[in-house]
Design an enzyme around this catalytic site. Structure first.
Site, PDB file in Angstrom:
ATOM      1  N   LYS A  70      -4.875   7.443  -1.937  1.00 48.20           N
ATOM      2  CA  LYS A  70      -4.769   7.915  -0.552  1.00 48.20           C
ATOM      3  C   LYS A  70      -4.147   9.315  -0.452  1.00 48.20           C
ATOM      4  O   LYS A  70      -4.453  10.061   0.472  1.00 48.20           O
ATOM      5  CB  LYS A  70      -3.959   6.928   0.295  1.00 48.20           C
ATOM      6  CG  LYS A  70      -4.711   5.641   0.613  1.00 48.20           C
ATOM      7  CD  LYS A  70      -3.942   4.809   1.615  1.00 48.20           C
ATOM      8  CE  LYS A  70      -4.719   3.590   2.044  1.00 48.20           C
ATOM      9  NZ  LYS A  70      -4.072   2.893   3.175  1.00 48.20           N
ATOM     10  N   ASP A 107      -5.112   4.326   9.654  1.00 47.85           N
ATOM     11  CA  ASP A 107      -4.209   3.171   9.521  1.00 47.85           C
ATOM     12  C   ASP A 107      -3.357   2.975  10.777  1.00 47.85           C
ATOM     13  O   ASP A 107      -3.164   1.845  11.238  1.00 47.85           O
ATOM     14  CB  ASP A 107      -3.298   3.339   8.297  1.00 47.85           C
ATOM     15  CG  ASP A 107      -3.996   2.995   6.993  1.00 47.85           C
ATOM     16  OD1 ASP A 107      -4.957   2.197   7.024  1.00 47.85           O
ATOM     17  OD2 ASP A 107      -3.593   3.528   5.955  1.00 47.85           O
TER      18      ASP A 107
END
Length: 277
Positions: A70, A107
């Site tokens: 990420k 997210d």
């Protein structure tokens, strides 16, 4: 007559075989009757940049990104959204028509949509929020909680320095506490969030004392294996509103699916069941 390319997308990580995203995307593609495929791709780190840059020429329209990449994909991307920059991680890559790679982080969006859907009466401004953990998921959660008006974040992590780093990023509304105080800081909070892997199947349990939980608090756990963690069990027993972590996984995938395949999918009970099969 030339046939249009079938759009391809994937989730990348290492390991990635455990990901439920392929089930989720297959369900949505079938539901909407769309051409397209979504696959898991376990890419070794030494091949990461090379592979990502090759995929658009093979018909890929974008990628979801999971651990441990990420942070690394932000260095490969040509454009990085403000959200991804603030959080310090990207979970979505969009391969644009102009050839550039756009990194984003959904997210926080997924976290908030899960709460809005499953705890519609939650009032973020009602009091402080306790957050367990200071990793990438915590960054997304803290950013979104502050954005919707939570007055204070009480942050605790087993390694205090990581929590201190987040306070430097997000400012004075974040207060850092030692891990031994984790049970005490729940008192008088409106919201309690576990962003750690503690309590996940195969991981150590979350051993934080939970007797300060009270009716009216919102308690949510990003862990979704098992769906009902000890934190959620205790919260339910104390009369709290509890929200499991599966919805965050489902909702964070919505923007990417819409961008890549052209339809905005719905997160409903059928979607949950398709992923849990």
């Amino acid at each position: 007559m030339s046939l249009a390319r079938i759009p391809l997308a994937a989730v990348i990580g290492s390991p990635v075989a455990h990901s439920r995203s392929p089930r989720l995307f297959a369900h949505w593609l079938t539901r909407h009757g769309l051409p397209g495929h979504y696959i898991p791709m376990d890419i070794p780190e030494v091949k990461l940049a090379e592979t990502i840059r090759l995929l658009p020429s093979l018909g890929f329209v974008g990628l979801n990104v999971t651990v441990p990449y990420k942070e690394k994909v932000m260095e490969i991307a040509d454009l990085v959204s403000d959200r991804a920059t603030l959080i310090g991680a990207a979970n979505t890559l969009i391969f644009r028509d102009d050839g550039r790679i756009h990194a984003d982080n959904t997210d926080g969006y997924g976290f908030m949509e899960n709460l809005h859907q499953n705890a519609p009466d939650w009032n973020p401004a009602a009091g402080p929020a306790t957050v367990f953990g200071a990793g990438g998921a915590a960054r997304a959660v803290i950013a979104s909680l502050l954005d919707v008006g939570v007055p204070q974040i009480r942050l605790t992590n087993r390694t205090r320095q990581r929590a201190e780093n987040l306070r430097e990023t997000f400012g004075h509304r974040v207060e850092v506490y030692d891990w031994v105080q984790a049970g005490n800081i729940i008192e008088d909070c409106a919201t309690v969030v576990n962003t750690t892997a503690l309590g996940m199947a195969g991981k150590p349990p979350l051993r934080v004392p939970l007797d300060a939980l009270e009716p009216g608090m919102l308690v949510t756990d990003l862990v979704y294996t098992p769906l009902e963690t000890r934190l959620l069990q205790e919260g339910r027993a104390q009369g709290c509103t509890v929200v499991d972590g599966l919805g965050m996984l489902l909702h964070q995938a919505v923007p990417g699916f819409e961008r890549w395949f052209g339809e905005r999918p719905e997160v409903d009970e059928a979607t949950r069941l398709a992923v849990l099969e």
